[in-house]
Design a protein around this motif. Structure first.
Motif, short mmCIF file in Angstrom:
data_model
loop_
_atom_site.label_atom_id
_atom_site.label_comp_id
_atom_site.label_asym_id
_atom_site.label_seq_id
_atom_site.Cartn_x
_atom_site.Cartn_y
_atom_site.Cartn_z
N ARG A 40 0.67 -4.79 11.54
CA ARG A 40 -0.29 -3.68 11.60
C ARG A 40 -1.10 -3.58 10.32
O ARG A 40 -0.63 -3.94 9.24
CB ARG A 40 0.46 -2.38 11.88
N GLN A 41 -2.32 -3.08 10.46
CA GLN A 41 -3.23 -2.96 9.32
C GLN A 41 -2.57 -2.19 8.18
O GLN A 41 -2.16 -1.05 8.37
CB GLN A 41 -4.49 -2.23 9.79
N PRO A 42 -2.47 -2.80 7.00
CA PRO A 42 -1.79 -2.12 5.90
C PRO A 42 -2.69 -1.08 5.22
O PRO A 42 -3.90 -1.06 5.42
CB PRO A 42 -1.47 -3.26 4.92
N GLN A 43 -2.08 -0.22 4.45
CA GLN A 43 -2.82 0.72 3.61
C GLN A 43 -3.39 -0.02 2.42
O GLN A 43 -2.91 -1.09 2.05
CB GLN A 43 -1.86 1.81 3.09
N THR A 44 -4.43 0.55 1.82
CA THR A 44 -4.93 0.00 0.57
C THR A 44 -5.05 1.16 -0.42
O THR A 44 -5.18 2.32 0.01
CB THR A 44 -6.33 -0.64 0.74
N SER A 45 -4.99 0.85 -1.70
CA SER A 45 -5.01 1.92 -2.70
C SER A 45 -6.22 2.82 -2.56
O SER A 45 -6.13 4.04 -2.71
CB SER A 45 -4.99 1.32 -4.11
N TRP A 46 -7.38 2.23 -2.27
CA TRP A 46 -8.60 3.05 -2.21
C TRP A 46 -8.68 3.85 -0.94
O TRP A 46 -9.24 4.95 -0.93
CB TRP A 46 -9.83 2.16 -2.45
N MET A 47 -8.11 3.36 0.16
CA MET A 47 -8.04 4.16 1.39
C MET A 47 -7.14 5.37 1.18
O MET A 47 -7.45 6.48 1.64
CB MET A 47 -7.44 3.32 2.54
N ILE A 48 -6.03 5.17 0.49
CA ILE A 48 -5.11 6.28 0.21
C ILE A 48 -5.83 7.31 -0.66
O ILE A 48 -5.75 8.51 -0.45
CB ILE A 48 -3.84 5.76 -0.51
#
Ligand SMILES: Nc1nc2c(c(=O)[nH]1)N[C@H]1C(S)=C(S)[C@@H](COP(=O)(O)O)O[C@H]1N2
Ligand SMILES: [Mo]
Length: 312
Positions: free
Chosen positions: A243-251
């Protein structure tokens, strides 16, 4: 001077060329007064020479100077000002040996030393246009190799659809990680087909020399059709996931930073127009930003049928 002991990078085609290093030091010493005008074509030696081959995938645009590439950086682990990484990153001592954890949906999970990762790799000069979401751009002569080579070696399973990357977490040495400006460690992600694309490289150098710490030593990602922040630095973990992981900038700010973050002049960041850009050292936005940062011919097919306003 070199920060990374030679044990770090000893693959066959990757070695310190002491002789040419000494020679270029002498040339640099004799040409001090001309340093500024000379440096664009012929940078002074600042680190360890790498043996490289030229890549046909390079842009013919004129690279920024060593000084520009190494003193105007984003690397929040060492502070949020563009000048902080050049001040604070040089004293960082990367753990020896540098290891990268290979995890998740792949046949060959485990830890790989950087030395083993580089074994058998041919390092290439890849001069890429790079564009930051804030509106500035540079042309950077990276040294690296296709991420696809490493991915194929570790044999992703059929479940692997995305790749997640993680930066080193070392609050002792990375002063920026003592603040909560981002969630640490820094994480990024690519879809597997993006990660396998021949333009996507793992970089170990710039200007034919070992990567300075502020540019993400000893190993960082470079994806030239995406905004600069996708180029995660000082990578310690690569994980294959369904599944599509989180990224620091999305968080940090999901409305501003999507997973794809493809350079797109028609989709603005809430605070930054993406239509034009300033090619450093100029501060004027005198250039039109190109779709996929000018790499549309190579990468547009990856996004066929996708709404790039939704998938920003
Ligand atoms: N770990 C980590 N990687 C990072 C960042 C960061 O703060 N931490 N900043 C990103 C941003 S916003 C940019 S523009 C590029 C800059 O890379 P450069 O300094 O080598 O040009 O690094 C990216 N990679
Ligand atoms: Mo950036």
């Amino acid at each position: 001077m070199a920060r990374i002991p030679s044990s770090e990078i000893t693959a066959r085609r990757v070695y310190l060329n002491r002789r040419s290093f000494m020679q270029s030091m002498m040339v640099a010493g004799g040409a001090t007064v001309l340093a500024d005008s000379v440096s664009a074509q012929q940078p002074a030696a600042h680190g360890r020479k790498l043996t490289t081959i030229r890549s046909a995938l390079s842009t013919t645009e004129k690279p920024n100077t060593w000084e520009q590439v190494t003193t105007y950086n984003n690397f929040y682990e060492f502070g949020t000002d563009k000048s902080d990484p050049a001040v604070y990153a040089p004293r960082y001592r990367p753990p020896q040996p540098w290891t990268v954890a290979i995890e998740g949906e792949c046949a060959r999970r485990g830890r790989l030393n950087l030395e083993d990762i580089l074994k058998g790799e041919t390092l290439e000069d890849r001069i890429y246009r790079m564009r930051c979401v804030e509106g500035w751009s540079m042309v950077i002569p990276w040294v690296g190799f296709p991420l696809a080579n490493l991915i194929k070696r570790v044999e992703p399973t059929s479940k692997a659809r995305f790749v997640e990357f993680t930066t080193a977490h070392d609050t002792g040495q990375m002063r920026g990680q003592r603040s909560d400006v981002l969630e640490w460690p820094y994480v990024e992600g690519l879809r597997l087909d993006e990660a396998l694309h021949p333009l996507t490289i793992l970089a170990v150098g710039i200007y034919g020399e070992v990567l300075p710490n502020q540019n993400g030593a000893p190993l960082r990602l470079v994806v030239p059709w995406k905004y600069g922040f996708k180029g995660i630095k000082s990578i310690v973990r690569i994980r294959f996931v369904e599944r599509q992981p989180q990224t620091s900038w999305m968080i940090n700010w999901p409305e501003a930073y999507g997973f794809y973050s493809n350079v797109n002049p028609t989709v603005d960041h809430p605070r930054h127009s993406q239509a034009t850009e300033a090619r450093l050292p100029s501060l004027f936005r005198s250039m039109k930003t190109q779709m996929f940062n000018g790499y549309a011919d190579q990468v547009a097919s990856l996004y066929k049928g996708m709404d790039l306003r939704k998938n920003y």
